[in-house]
Design an enzyme around this catalytic site. Structure first.
Site, PDB file in Angstrom:
ATOM      1  N   ASP A  37      -3.081  -2.386  -3.620  1.00  0.00           N
ATOM      2  CA  ASP A  37      -1.728  -2.347  -3.019  1.00  0.00           C
ATOM      3  C   ASP A  37      -1.240  -3.767  -2.771  1.00  0.00           C
ATOM      4  O   ASP A  37      -2.054  -4.706  -2.679  1.00  0.00           O
ATOM      5  CB  ASP A  37      -1.803  -1.565  -1.684  1.00  0.00           C
ATOM      6  CG  ASP A  37      -0.474  -0.918  -1.301  1.00  0.00           C
ATOM      7  OD1 ASP A  37       0.493  -1.662  -1.067  1.00  0.00           O
ATOM      8  OD2 ASP A  37      -0.410   0.318  -1.222  1.00  0.00           O
ATOM      9  N   TYR A 147      15.820   6.587 -10.063  1.00  0.00           N
ATOM     10  CA  TYR A 147      14.549   7.285  -9.798  1.00  0.00           C
ATOM     11  C   TYR A 147      14.337   8.400 -10.830  1.00  0.00           C
ATOM     12  O   TYR A 147      13.228   8.574 -11.336  1.00  0.00           O
ATOM     13  CB  TYR A 147      14.583   7.835  -8.375  1.00  0.00           C
ATOM     14  CG  TYR A 147      13.271   8.324  -7.836  1.00  0.00           C
ATOM     15  CD1 TYR A 147      12.178   7.475  -7.682  1.00  0.00           C
ATOM     16  CD2 TYR A 147      13.108   9.657  -7.438  1.00  0.00           C
ATOM     17  CE1 TYR A 147      10.969   7.931  -7.153  1.00  0.00           C
ATOM     18  CE2 TYR A 147      11.923  10.122  -6.908  1.00  0.00           C
ATOM     19  CZ  TYR A 147      10.849   9.250  -6.768  1.00  0.00           C
ATOM     20  OH  TYR A 147       9.664   9.708  -6.240  1.00  0.00           O
ATOM     21  N   LYS A 151      11.067   8.426 -13.196  1.00  0.00           N
ATOM     22  CA  LYS A 151      10.046   9.479 -13.125  1.00  0.00           C
ATOM     23  C   LYS A 151      10.018  10.353 -14.379  1.00  0.00           C
ATOM     24  O   LYS A 151       8.970  10.867 -14.768  1.00  0.00           O
ATOM     25  CB  LYS A 151      10.258  10.321 -11.856  1.00  0.00           C
ATOM     26  CG  LYS A 151       9.973   9.540 -10.563  1.00  0.00           C
ATOM     27  CD  LYS A 151       8.553   8.953 -10.542  1.00  0.00           C
ATOM     28  CE  LYS A 151       8.186   8.349  -9.195  1.00  0.00           C
ATOM     29  NZ  LYS A 151       6.832   7.778  -9.152  1.00  0.00           N
ATOM     30  N   THR A 184       6.450  11.135   4.031  1.00  0.00           N
ATOM     31  CA  THR A 184       5.686   9.885   4.045  1.00  0.00           C
ATOM     32  C   THR A 184       6.685   8.772   4.373  1.00  0.00           C
ATOM     33  O   THR A 184       7.896   9.012   4.415  1.00  0.00           O
ATOM     34  CB  THR A 184       5.083   9.596   2.655  1.00  0.00           C
ATOM     35  OG1 THR A 184       6.171   9.322   1.754  1.00  0.00           O
ATOM     36  CG2 THR A 184       4.245  10.740   2.121  1.00  0.00           C
TER      37      THR A 184
HETATM   38  N1  LIG Z   1       6.990  11.105  -0.597  1.00  0.00           N
HETATM   39  C1  LIG Z   1       7.631  11.893  -1.449  1.00  0.00           C
HETATM   40  O1  LIG Z   1       8.420  12.771  -1.077  1.00  0.00           O
HETATM   41  C2  LIG Z   1       7.393  11.765  -2.927  1.00  0.00           C
HETATM   42  C3  LIG Z   1       7.847  12.783  -3.760  1.00  0.00           C
HETATM   43  C4  LIG Z   1       7.637  12.684  -5.121  1.00  0.00           C
HETATM   44  C5  LIG Z   1       6.985  11.586  -5.647  1.00  0.00           C
HETATM   45  N2  LIG Z   1       6.568  10.600  -4.805  1.00  0.00           N
HETATM   46  C6  LIG Z   1       5.906   9.444  -5.407  1.00  0.00           C
HETATM   47  O2  LIG Z   1       4.644   9.272  -4.809  1.00  0.00           O
HETATM   48  C7  LIG Z   1       4.294   7.889  -4.829  1.00  0.00           C
HETATM   49  C8  LIG Z   1       3.894   7.428  -3.436  1.00  0.00           C
HETATM   50  O3  LIG Z   1       4.977   7.620  -2.564  1.00  0.00           O
HETATM   51  P1  LIG Z   1       4.809   7.597  -0.979  1.00  0.00           P
HETATM   52  O4  LIG Z   1       5.713   8.646  -0.474  1.00  0.00           O
HETATM   53  O5  LIG Z   1       3.385   7.627  -0.598  1.00  0.00           O
HETATM   54  O6  LIG Z   1       5.447   6.157  -0.654  1.00  0.00           O
HETATM   55  P2  LIG Z   1       5.031   5.037   0.416  1.00  0.00           P
HETATM   56  O7  LIG Z   1       6.226   4.121   0.497  1.00  0.00           O
HETATM   57  O8  LIG Z   1       4.503   5.632   1.664  1.00  0.00           O
HETATM   58  O9  LIG Z   1       3.839   4.276  -0.303  1.00  0.00           O
HETATM   59  C9  LIG Z   1       4.037   3.519  -1.461  1.00  0.00           C
HETATM   60  C10 LIG Z   1       2.927   2.508  -1.546  1.00  0.00           C
HETATM   61  O10 LIG Z   1       3.138   1.752  -2.746  1.00  0.00           O
HETATM   62  C11 LIG Z   1       2.936   0.385  -2.434  1.00  0.00           C
HETATM   63  N3  LIG Z   1       3.689  -0.447  -3.375  1.00  0.00           N
HETATM   64  C12 LIG Z   1       5.041  -0.610  -3.466  1.00  0.00           C
HETATM   65  N4  LIG Z   1       5.321  -1.509  -4.410  1.00  0.00           N
HETATM   66  C13 LIG Z   1       4.144  -1.911  -4.945  1.00  0.00           C
HETATM   67  C14 LIG Z   1       3.787  -2.833  -5.969  1.00  0.00           C
HETATM   68  N5  LIG Z   1       4.729  -3.546  -6.619  1.00  0.00           N
HETATM   69  N6  LIG Z   1       2.487  -3.000  -6.255  1.00  0.00           N
HETATM   70  C15 LIG Z   1       1.528  -2.302  -5.593  1.00  0.00           C
HETATM   71  N7  LIG Z   1       1.804  -1.435  -4.597  1.00  0.00           N
HETATM   72  C16 LIG Z   1       3.094  -1.252  -4.287  1.00  0.00           C
HETATM   73  C17 LIG Z   1       3.444   0.231  -1.005  1.00  0.00           C
HETATM   74  O11 LIG Z   1       2.929  -0.962  -0.391  1.00  0.00           O
HETATM   75  C18 LIG Z   1       2.921   1.503  -0.375  1.00  0.00           C
HETATM   76  O12 LIG Z   1       1.611   1.360   0.130  1.00  0.00           O
HETATM   77  C19 LIG Z   1       5.510   7.148  -5.415  1.00  0.00           C
HETATM   78  O13 LIG Z   1       5.314   6.938  -6.795  1.00  0.00           O
HETATM   79  C20 LIG Z   1       6.632   8.136  -5.192  1.00  0.00           C
HETATM   80  O14 LIG Z   1       7.702   7.956  -6.100  1.00  0.00           O
HETATM   81  C21 LIG Z   1       6.746  10.661  -3.470  1.00  0.00           C
END
Ligand SMILES: NC(=O)c1ccc[n+]([C@@H]2O[C@H](COP(=O)([O-])OP(=O)(O)OC[C@H]3O[C@@H](n4cnc5c(N)ncnc54)[C@H](O)[C@@H]3O)[C@@H](O)[C@H]2O)c1
Length: 247
Positions: A37, A147, A151, A184
Site C-alpha cells: 500500500d 470509474y 472497472k 469502507t
Molecule cells: N467499497 C466499495 O463499495 C467498493 C465497491 C466496489 C468495488 N470496490 C473496489 O474495492 C477496492 C478497495 O476499495 P475500498 O472500499 O477498500 O477503498 P479504501 O479507500 O478503503 O482502500 C483503498 C486502499 O488502496 C490504497 N491505495 C490507493 N491508491 C494507491 C496506490 N496508488 N498504490 C497503492 N495503494 C493505493 C489506499 O491507501 C487504501 O489503503 C477498490 O478497487 C474499489 O474500487 C469498492
C-alpha cells in the site's frame, strides 16, 4: 482447517477497507500475507497487529519501479489480489481529463502492472490472481464515467489474462470480484465529493434489492474462496457479491 496454509498472498491496498478485510481473512486462514500500500502508517500498524503471518511493503501501484521493488521482496507469490483503487465521482460533463487519467492510472494500469510484474514469479508454480472490479464494472451510472470505464477495463482484462494463462498451461487462474456498495473509507470519500451526501447514501442503499450496503467481510469471504484450491476450476469469471444489485 485453514484453507490457505502454505500460500503467500500479496494484497494491494491492503491497509484499508476491503483490502484490510482480505488481509485479515487470509492471515486467519494460514496464508503468509504481504500488505502492499502507499499508506505506510496504516499498513505497518496492521502488519504489527497480525504478527508473524503478515508484513508490509510500500507500493504505489501506478509506478513500475515501485512494483519491481515490491515483487523483489517476495520469494514466491501464490495469490495476487489487485485491490487498490479509487472512485472518482462525475459525469462526462463534470469530470476533467486529469481526473479521468488519474482514475485509469490507479484502477487499470495498476492492475495491468501488477499482473505483468508478478507473473514471472507465479509461473514457477501456478496460483490465483484476483482483480477487484465492481458492480460498476458491469452496470453504468451517469455520475461514474471514469470509474465505469476503469472497472469495465478490469473486467475484460481479467478474462483476457485468464484465457492466456490457460492456453499457456501456467496453472494460474484469474478472476474478478464485483462488490456492490460496501461501507469502507472509499464510500466516505465518495460521499465527501457530493453536494448531498445523505441522498447519495440512500441511493447506494436503494440500488441493492436486499436494502443494505455490504460488509467488508462479505467480500473477503469470496476472496478466500478464490485464493483457495476449492475454486480450482474457476477462471475468467465475474464473481458478483452485490446483494442482487446487478440482477
Ligand atoms: N467499497 C466499495 O463499495 C467498493 C465497491 C466496489 C468495488 N470496490 C473496489 O474495492 C477496492 C478497495 O476499495 P475500498 O472500499 O477498500 O477503498 P479504501 O479507500 O478503503 O482502500 C483503498 C486502499 O488502496 C490504497 N491505495 C490507493 N491508491 C494507491 C496506490 N496508488 N498504490 C497503492 N495503494 C493505493 C489506499 O491507501 C487504501 O489503503 C477498490 O478497487 C474499489 O474500487 C469498492
Amino acid at each position: 482447517m485453514a484453507v490457505l496454509n502454505g500460500k503467500v498472498a500479496l494484497v494491494t491496498g491492503g491497509a484499508s477497507g476491503l483490502g484490510e478485510a482480505i488481509v485479515r481473512a487470509y492471515a486467519a486462514e494460514g496464508a503468509s500475507v504481504v500488505i502492499a500500500d502507499i499508506d505506510a502508517a496504516g499498513g505497518q500498524a496492521l502488519a504489527a497487529e497480525l504478527g508473524g503471518n503478515a508484513r508490509f511493503v510500500t507500493l504505489d501501484v501506478t509506478r513500475q519501479e515501485s512494483w519491481d521493488a515490491a515483487i523483489a521482496t517476495c520469494d514466491r507469490i501464490d495469490v495476487l489480489v489487485n485491490n487498490a483503487g479509487i472512485t472518482t465521482l462525475g459525469s462526462i460533463e463534470e469530470i476533467t481529463l486529469d481526473q479521468f487519467r488519474h482514475e485509469l492510472d490507479i484502477d487499470v494500469l495498476g492492475v495491468f502492472m501488477g499482473m505483468q510484474t508478478a507473473l514471472p514469479k507465479m509461473k514457477a508454480h501456478g496460483g490465483s490472481i484476483i482483480n477487484m472490479s465492481s458492480l460498476s464494472g458491469v452496470k453504468a451510472s451517469s455520475n461514474l464515467v471514469a470509474y465505469n470505464a476503469a472497472k469495465a477495463a478490469v473486467t475484460l482484462m481479467t478474462k483476457s489474462c485468464a484465457l492466456h494463462f490457460a492456453e499457456k498451461g501456467y496453472g494460474i487462474r484469474c478472476n474478478s470480484i464485483h462488490p456492490g456498495a460496501i461501507h469502507t473509507p472509499i464510500i466516505d470519500k465518495v460521499l465527501a465529493q457530493s453536494d448531498d451526501p445523505k441522498a447519495l447514501y440512500q441511493s447506494f442503499v436503494d440500488v441493492h434489492p436486499v436494502k443494505r450496503l455490504g460488509r467488508p467481510e462479505e467480500i473477503a469471504a469470496m476472496a478466500v474462496f478464490l485464493a483457495s484450491d476449492a475454486s480450482a476450476f474457476a477462471t475468467g469469471a465475474e464473481f458478483r457479491v452485490d446483494g442482487g444489485a446487478s440482477v
